[in-house]
Write a protein that holds these residues in place. Sequence first.
Motif, mmCIF file in Angstrom:
data_model
loop_
_atom_site.group_PDB
_atom_site.id
_atom_site.type_symbol
_atom_site.label_atom_id
_atom_site.label_comp_id
_atom_site.label_asym_id
_atom_site.label_seq_id
_atom_site.Cartn_x
_atom_site.Cartn_y
_atom_site.Cartn_z
ATOM 1 N N GLY A 1 37.029 -35.614 77.628
ATOM 2 C CA GLY A 1 37.727 -36.837 77.890
ATOM 3 C C GLY A 1 37.421 -37.937 76.896
ATOM 4 N N GLN A 2 36.605 -37.654 75.879
ATOM 5 C CA GLN A 2 36.297 -38.656 74.864
ATOM 6 C C GLN A 2 37.435 -38.733 73.848
ATOM 7 N N PRO A 3 37.728 -39.948 73.355
ATOM 8 C CA PRO A 3 38.758 -40.052 72.322
ATOM 9 C C PRO A 3 38.312 -39.338 71.047
ATOM 10 N N ALA A 4 39.243 -38.642 70.429
ATOM 11 C CA ALA A 4 38.957 -38.041 69.125
ATOM 12 C C ALA A 4 38.758 -39.181 68.136
ATOM 13 N N PRO A 5 37.843 -39.022 67.192
ATOM 14 C CA PRO A 5 37.609 -40.118 66.242
ATOM 15 C C PRO A 5 38.868 -40.435 65.435
ATOM 16 N N ALA A 6 39.124 -41.717 65.282
ATOM 17 C CA ALA A 6 40.250 -42.147 64.452
ATOM 18 C C ALA A 6 39.851 -41.949 62.994
ATOM 19 N N PHE A 7 40.729 -41.377 62.221
ATOM 20 C CA PHE A 7 40.427 -41.172 60.813
ATOM 21 C C PHE A 7 41.716 -41.005 60.034
ATOM 22 N N THR A 8 41.621 -41.248 58.766
ATOM 23 C CA THR A 8 42.650 -40.846 57.815
ATOM 24 C C THR A 8 41.901 -40.069 56.746
ATOM 25 N N ALA A 9 42.334 -38.868 56.521
ATOM 26 C CA ALA A 9 41.690 -37.997 55.544
ATOM 27 C C ALA A 9 42.764 -37.456 54.614
ATOM 28 N N THR A 10 42.358 -36.606 53.718
ATOM 29 C CA THR A 10 43.268 -35.994 52.767
ATOM 30 C C THR A 10 43.391 -34.508 53.079
ATOM 31 N N THR A 11 44.582 -33.990 52.928
ATOM 32 C CA THR A 11 44.813 -32.556 53.125
ATOM 33 C C THR A 11 44.502 -31.803 51.829
ATOM 34 N N LEU A 12 44.493 -30.491 51.919
ATOM 35 C CA LEU A 12 44.311 -29.658 50.723
ATOM 36 C C LEU A 12 45.395 -29.940 49.686
ATOM 37 N N GLU A 13 46.555 -30.394 50.149
ATOM 38 C CA GLU A 13 47.657 -30.711 49.237
ATOM 39 C C GLU A 13 47.542 -32.122 48.668
ATOM 40 N N GLY A 14 46.545 -32.897 49.150
ATOM 41 C CA GLY A 14 46.328 -34.233 48.619
ATOM 42 C C GLY A 14 47.071 -35.338 49.343
ATOM 43 N N THR A 15 47.697 -35.042 50.481
ATOM 44 C CA THR A 15 48.406 -36.072 51.233
ATOM 45 C C THR A 15 47.522 -36.613 52.353
ATOM 46 N N PRO A 16 47.690 -37.903 52.700
ATOM 47 C CA PRO A 16 46.897 -38.465 53.788
ATOM 48 C C PRO A 16 47.369 -37.935 55.143
ATOM 49 N N VAL A 17 46.421 -37.743 56.063
ATOM 50 C CA VAL A 17 46.739 -37.251 57.402
ATOM 51 C C VAL A 17 45.718 -37.825 58.380
ATOM 52 N N GLY A 18 46.154 -37.991 59.616
ATOM 53 C CA GLY A 18 45.272 -38.419 60.697
ATOM 54 C C GLY A 18 45.712 -37.754 61.988
ATOM 55 N N LEU A 19 44.839 -37.714 62.969
ATOM 56 C CA LEU A 19 45.189 -37.094 64.245
ATOM 57 C C LEU A 19 46.272 -37.879 64.982
ATOM 58 N N ASP A 20 46.484 -39.142 64.609
ATOM 59 C CA ASP A 20 47.529 -39.924 65.257
ATOM 60 C C ASP A 20 48.914 -39.317 65.026
ATOM 61 N N GLN A 21 49.050 -38.466 64.020
ATOM 62 C CA GLN A 21 50.321 -37.776 63.779
ATOM 63 C C GLN A 21 50.669 -36.812 64.905
ATOM 64 N N TYR A 22 49.674 -36.456 65.708
ATOM 65 C CA TYR A 22 49.887 -35.509 66.800
ATOM 66 C C TYR A 22 50.034 -36.195 68.153
ATOM 67 N N ARG A 23 50.026 -37.522 68.185
ATOM 68 C CA ARG A 23 50.157 -38.234 69.464
ATOM 69 C C ARG A 23 51.397 -37.744 70.199
ATOM 70 N N GLY A 24 51.255 -37.562 71.492
ATOM 71 C CA GLY A 24 52.386 -37.117 72.293
ATOM 72 C C GLY A 24 52.444 -35.623 72.500
ATOM 73 N N LYS A 25 51.572 -34.879 71.836
ATOM 74 C CA LYS A 25 51.526 -33.437 72.086
ATOM 75 C C LYS A 25 50.099 -32.937 71.940
ATOM 76 N N VAL A 26 49.893 -31.769 72.449
ATOM 77 C CA VAL A 26 48.577 -31.125 72.382
ATOM 78 C C VAL A 26 48.395 -30.520 71.004
ATOM 79 N N VAL A 27 47.194 -30.637 70.472
ATOM 80 C CA VAL A 27 46.881 -30.006 69.187
ATOM 81 C C VAL A 27 45.492 -29.389 69.271
ATOM 82 N N LEU A 28 45.340 -28.257 68.617
ATOM 83 C CA LEU A 28 44.024 -27.674 68.418
ATOM 84 C C LEU A 28 43.519 -28.162 67.070
ATOM 85 N N LEU A 29 42.265 -28.545 67.010
ATOM 86 C CA LEU A 29 41.623 -28.877 65.745
ATOM 87 C C LEU A 29 40.582 -27.804 65.510
ATOM 88 N N ASN A 30 40.832 -26.950 64.524
ATOM 89 C CA ASN A 30 39.961 -25.815 64.246
ATOM 90 C C ASN A 30 39.110 -26.101 63.010
#
Length: 143
Positions: A1-30
Amino acid sequence: GQPAPAFTATTLEGTPVGLDQYRGKVVLLNVWATWCPTCYIEHPFLLELAARGVAIAGLNYKDESDPARQYLAEHGNPFTHVIVDADGQLGLDLGVYGAPETFLINPQGEIVLRHAGDLNERVWKEKFLPLMPAEQSGQGGAQ
């Protein structure tokens, strides 16, 4: 029930990404790495889940990007995004012990399950599936 840490990171392709892109649906973080032997064992099951429509974000943990890209090119890429965590800081923020680990994050961005070790069919059915909404469970409506 803890919030996932807010972050903006870079993908292997060099684009910025954050978990906020998944808001509204379930996601697995592996959490995975090319240096992790157990990650090779769980990889085919991750590909199977992705083929079933389960959203999986990858966290490439304390790894080098070139070997990670090569690994995914050779073995297939089950991830919607592969987040680079070369120094392990994001993993530290998540409380990662090592790889593999998988977090189930709900539509509100809260961690509802953390699993250390390989994700396989048994673990999926016992731990993850009961917490998944039917439309995102990768079960095609049948459970």
